[in-house]
Design an enzyme around this catalytic site. Structure first.
Site, PDB file in Angstrom:
ATOM      1  N   ASP A 277       0.839  -1.197   0.000  1.00 32.57           N
ATOM      2  CA  ASP A 277       0.000   0.000   0.000  1.00 32.57           C
ATOM      3  C   ASP A 277       0.872   1.245   0.000  1.00 32.57           C
ATOM      4  O   ASP A 277       1.385   1.661   1.034  1.00 32.57           O
ATOM      5  CB  ASP A 277      -0.919  -0.001   1.232  1.00 32.57           C
ATOM      6  CG  ASP A 277      -1.852   1.210   1.255  1.00 32.57           C
ATOM      7  OD1 ASP A 277      -1.933   1.920   0.221  1.00 32.57           O
ATOM      8  OD2 ASP A 277      -2.496   1.430   2.301  1.00 32.57           O
ATOM      9  N   LYS A 284       1.442   8.039   0.297  1.00 37.58           N
ATOM     10  CA  LYS A 284       1.827   8.111   1.705  1.00 37.58           C
ATOM     11  C   LYS A 284       3.185   8.797   1.832  1.00 37.58           C
ATOM     12  O   LYS A 284       4.000   8.729   0.912  1.00 37.58           O
ATOM     13  CB  LYS A 284       1.968   6.689   2.281  1.00 37.58           C
ATOM     14  CG  LYS A 284       0.674   5.956   2.508  1.00 37.58           C
ATOM     15  CD  LYS A 284       0.945   4.568   3.092  1.00 37.58           C
ATOM     16  CE  LYS A 284      -0.339   3.808   3.311  1.00 37.58           C
ATOM     17  NZ  LYS A 284      -1.238   4.416   4.297  1.00 37.58           N
ATOM     18  N   GLU A 356      -8.021   2.462   0.418  1.00 36.41           N
ATOM     19  CA  GLU A 356      -8.261   1.433  -0.599  1.00 36.41           C
ATOM     20  C   GLU A 356      -8.780   0.128  -0.011  1.00 36.41           C
ATOM     21  O   GLU A 356      -9.446  -0.641  -0.694  1.00 36.41           O
ATOM     22  CB  GLU A 356      -6.961   1.169  -1.375  1.00 36.41           C
ATOM     23  CG  GLU A 356      -5.961   0.192  -0.715  1.00 36.41           C
ATOM     24  CD  GLU A 356      -5.421   0.659   0.628  1.00 36.41           C
ATOM     25  OE1 GLU A 356      -5.476   1.861   0.902  1.00 36.41           O
ATOM     26  OE2 GLU A 356      -4.949  -0.207   1.396  1.00 36.41           O
ATOM     27  N   ARG A 358     -11.068  -0.530   2.277  1.00 34.28           N
ATOM     28  CA  ARG A 358     -12.535  -0.629   2.342  1.00 34.28           C
ATOM     29  C   ARG A 358     -13.127  -0.848   0.958  1.00 34.28           C
ATOM     30  O   ARG A 358     -14.174  -1.459   0.819  1.00 34.28           O
ATOM     31  CB  ARG A 358     -13.094   0.625   3.030  1.00 34.28           C
ATOM     32  CG  ARG A 358     -12.852   1.901   2.284  1.00 34.28           C
ATOM     33  CD  ARG A 358     -13.005   3.135   3.171  1.00 34.28           C
ATOM     34  NE  ARG A 358     -11.854   3.338   4.044  1.00 34.28           N
ATOM     35  CZ  ARG A 358     -11.751   4.321   4.929  1.00 34.28           C
ATOM     36  NH1 ARG A 358     -12.726   5.194   5.083  1.00 34.28           N
ATOM     37  NH2 ARG A 358     -10.673   4.442   5.676  1.00 34.28           N
TER      38      ARG A 358
HETATM   39  N1  BES Z   1      -3.224   0.279   5.235  1.00 34.19           N
HETATM   40  C1  BES Z   1      -3.603   1.558   5.719  1.00 34.19           C
HETATM   41  C2  BES Z   1      -3.873   1.592   7.218  1.00 34.19           C
HETATM   42  C3  BES Z   1      -2.691   1.385   8.128  1.00 34.19           C
HETATM   43  C4  BES Z   1      -2.034   2.465   8.653  1.00 34.19           C
HETATM   44  C5  BES Z   1      -2.286   0.115   8.493  1.00 34.19           C
HETATM   45  C6  BES Z   1      -0.980   2.278   9.522  1.00 34.19           C
HETATM   46  C7  BES Z   1      -1.227  -0.074   9.356  1.00 34.19           C
HETATM   47  C8  BES Z   1      -0.578   1.012   9.875  1.00 34.19           C
HETATM   48  C9  BES Z   1      -4.889   2.013   5.021  1.00 34.19           C
HETATM   49  O1  BES Z   1      -5.029   1.598   3.711  1.00 34.19           O
HETATM   50  C10 BES Z   1      -4.890   3.505   5.004  1.00 34.19           C
HETATM   51  O2  BES Z   1      -4.058   4.051   4.358  1.00 34.19           O
HETATM   52  N2  BES Z   1      -5.818   4.114   5.728  1.00 34.19           N
HETATM   53  C11 BES Z   1      -5.922   5.532   5.804  1.00 34.19           C
HETATM   54  C12 BES Z   1      -7.320   5.917   5.432  1.00 34.19           C
HETATM   55  C13 BES Z   1      -7.493   7.391   5.313  1.00 34.19           C
HETATM   56  C14 BES Z   1      -6.864   7.872   4.047  1.00 34.19           C
HETATM   57  C15 BES Z   1      -8.969   7.701   5.314  1.00 34.19           C
HETATM   58  C16 BES Z   1      -5.625   5.943   7.240  1.00 34.19           C
HETATM   59  O3  BES Z   1      -6.173   5.342   8.158  1.00 34.19           O
HETATM   60  O4  BES Z   1      -4.813   6.842   7.412  1.00 34.19           O
HETATM   61 ZN    ZN Z   2      -4.082  -0.124   3.202  1.00 30.42          ZN
HETATM   62 MN    MN Z   3      -4.116   2.874   2.329  1.00 29.28          MN
END
Ligand code: BES
Ligand code: ZN
Ligand code: MN
Length: 510
Positions: A277, A284, A356, A358
């Site tokens: 991801d 990110k 992504e 969800r």
């Molecule tokens: N895979 C990440 C969530 C994550 C963050 C897992 C840190 C493990 C450690 C997920 O896909 C994500 O990026 N979530 C975002 C959503 C936001 C953009 C609404 C998040 O939680 O920051």
């Molecule tokens: Zn993710």
């Molecule tokens: Mn993500």
């Protein structure tokens, strides 16, 4: 490269410490413990234990160790390791952790064989299972690409219970519990090995191959849907996420169909399978982005749990669904503002391409229902907000109705995975309303783990459903006495316990 799961021989035995044939005896200990159940132990160490007690080296503090030589040549063992349980000496959860810590310690000491001695009040079959789980979890080694080959395996491991070796019924129950614990530990380590794989070695295609490999020797059927079949199903959310990557997506479908099993219930396990991801166009920041190789830990947990469910012969139908893709910002990647159409016909405005998980889960949950699932559980490294809320210790638990969520909570308690419930009240759905489409995929900073769950809920309908957000728990950035740094194997044992409980069957006692 070596196998990340080090495989020793692990067996159950009945017998007192003075008779156990292993280089190292491991005994849990606690504050106020005087070893009254093994009075001959201090003598066999020529008083070294009494000395250690006087110096304060032998104590009950959790995971504190005290090592002494066994000088009595009549004992087959050469050394004894006392390891503190902390105040919680009776629980199976603590036995599991103490056993894992003992294995990590024994590997560090280059021990060739060990016997883990169950002591009252933990001479139950549940404790024997937990000890076998812990000892196996303690074998996990995350350095699978190290070329120095410095990976010690304790070749022979015993879980020992004081008792009459001639009592066949007791010996049989002990053996079954240890075999079950061994299987649960091994499958947890299989999930950890997958989550540990880098993005370049574990692509969606390779992930599907690993699922096929883990189904070998079981009665599971594995069906891997490729790009064209995913298109035919109209899975616009999964396809949307996959657009930014050169690697094609996969939908991994694993089924357990026991002979003579009833038509219902059918348990549907769904796991997030993002093999890397990057965030996509909503890229990110670089700090710790490498950890996003574990964004398929939920999917790995589902696949590994399916193996255990099949090998245990759980008497209900269980189906595992893992949508697998990378999330990358290629030239054809989805962009913020794009609208996608899900397999169940809902339209979704993508306000952030980093939300992504969800998206792909929406289509996968629909698919699990289409395959006949009457009860759903999904496992996903879904939100950073869940790490903020619950830290690295506890997974977020969501869902409806409460009865089903409680069943998952109980299973997690038995399995030793810490979970805690968060609400999915309808009002939260307002945060993911879109001006242009049915839904948008982000709901702002407030309650972000909940709005992520609300998004999943939009694909559920009336089917009982629970969601585990394992973003904080799937990976440990620090080593703990009972757990190596890296992937934790979270949720594997919870899913297996849930399947057993749902079938009204424990597998331990028969
Ligand atoms: N895979 C990440 C969530 C994550 C963050 C897992 C840190 C493990 C450690 C997920 O896909 C994500 O990026 N979530 C975002 C959503 C936001 C953009 C609404 C998040 O939680 O920051
Ligand atoms: Zn993710
Ligand atoms: Mn993500």
């Amino acid at each position: 490269m070596h196998d990340a799961t080090l495989r020793s021989d692990l067996r159950a035995v009945s017998g007192t410490p003075s008779t156990l044939d292993a280089e190292l005896l491991v005994l849990p200990t606690w504050d106020g413990d005087d070893l009254a159940d093994v009075p001959e132990l201090d003598v066999a160490t020529a008083g070294a234990l009494a000395d250690a007690r006087a110096r304060g080296e032998w104590r009950g503090k959790a995971y504190a160790t005290c090592l002494a030589a066994l000088t009595d040549a009549a004992w087959p063992a050469r050394r004894v390791l006392l390891i503190g349980t902390g105040p919680d000496r009776g629980s199976t959860g603590q036995i599991r952790r103490v056993a894992a810590a003992a294995m990590i310690e024994a590997r560090g000491r280059r021990v060739a064989s060990l016997a883990f001695c169950l002591r009252a009040p933990s001479q139950t079959v549940e404790a024997a299972q937990a000890a076998a789980e812990g000892l196996t979890l303690g074998e996990f080694d995350g350095g699978s690409y190290k070329t120095d080959g410095d990976h010690h395996v304790v070749d022979r491991v015993l879980v020992a219970r004081a008792g009459d070796a001639g009592d066949a019924e007791q010996a049989d129950a002990l053996e079954r519990a240890v075999a079950r614990g061994r299987l649960l530990g091994t499958c947890s380590n299989d999930a950890r090995a997958m989550a540990n794989e880098p993005g370049n070695t574990l692509t969606p295609t390779v992930f599907a191959d690993r699922a096929r490999r883990l189904a070998e020797g079981t009665s599971l059927t594995v069906d891997v849907l490729e790009q064209q079949q995913i298109e035919e199903l109209g899975m616009g959310l999964l396809l949307g996420v996959a657009r930014g990557s050169a690697e094609p997506p996969r939908l991994i479908v694993v089924e357990h169909e026991p002979d003579g099993g009833a038509d219902a219930p059918v348990l549907g396990l769904v796991g997030k399978g993002i093999t890397f991801d990057s965030g996509g166009i909503s890229l990110k920041p670089p700090e710790s982005m490498e950890l996003m190789k574990d964004d398929m830990a939920g999917g790995a947990a589902v696949i590994a749990a399916m193996r255990a469910i099949s090998l245990l012969g759980v008497p209900i139908r269980v189906i595992g669904v893992v949508p697998a893709t990378e999330n990358l910002p290629g030239g054809r990647a989805i962009k913020p503002g794009d609208v996608l159409r899900s397999a169940d016909g809902q339209t979704v405005e993508v306000t952030n391409t980093d939300a992504e998980g969800r998206l792909i889960l929406g289509d996968a949950l629909w698919y699990a229902k289409r395959c006949g699932a009457t009860h759903l559980v999904d496992v996903a490294t879904l939100t950073g907000g869940c790490v903020v809320a619950l830290g690295k210790i506890t997974s977020g638990l969501f869902g409806a109705p409460d009865r089903w969520v409680d069943a998952v909570r109980r299973a997690a308690g038995v399995a030793g995975d810490r979970v805690w419930p968060l609400p999915v009240f309808d009002e939260y759905a307002d945060q993911i309303r879109s001006d242009i489409a049915d839904l948008k995929n982000t709901g702002g900073r407030a309650a972000s783990p909940i709005t992520a769950a609300m998004f999943l809920k939009a694909f559920i309908g009336d089917t009982p459903w629970a969601h585990l957000d394992v973003a904080g728990t799937a990976w440990s950035e620090e080593a703990r006495p009972y757990q190596a740094k890296g992937p934790s194997g979270v949720a594997v044992r919870t899913l297996v316990e849930l399947a057993c409980a749902h079938a009204g069957w424990t597998g331990i006692g028969g």
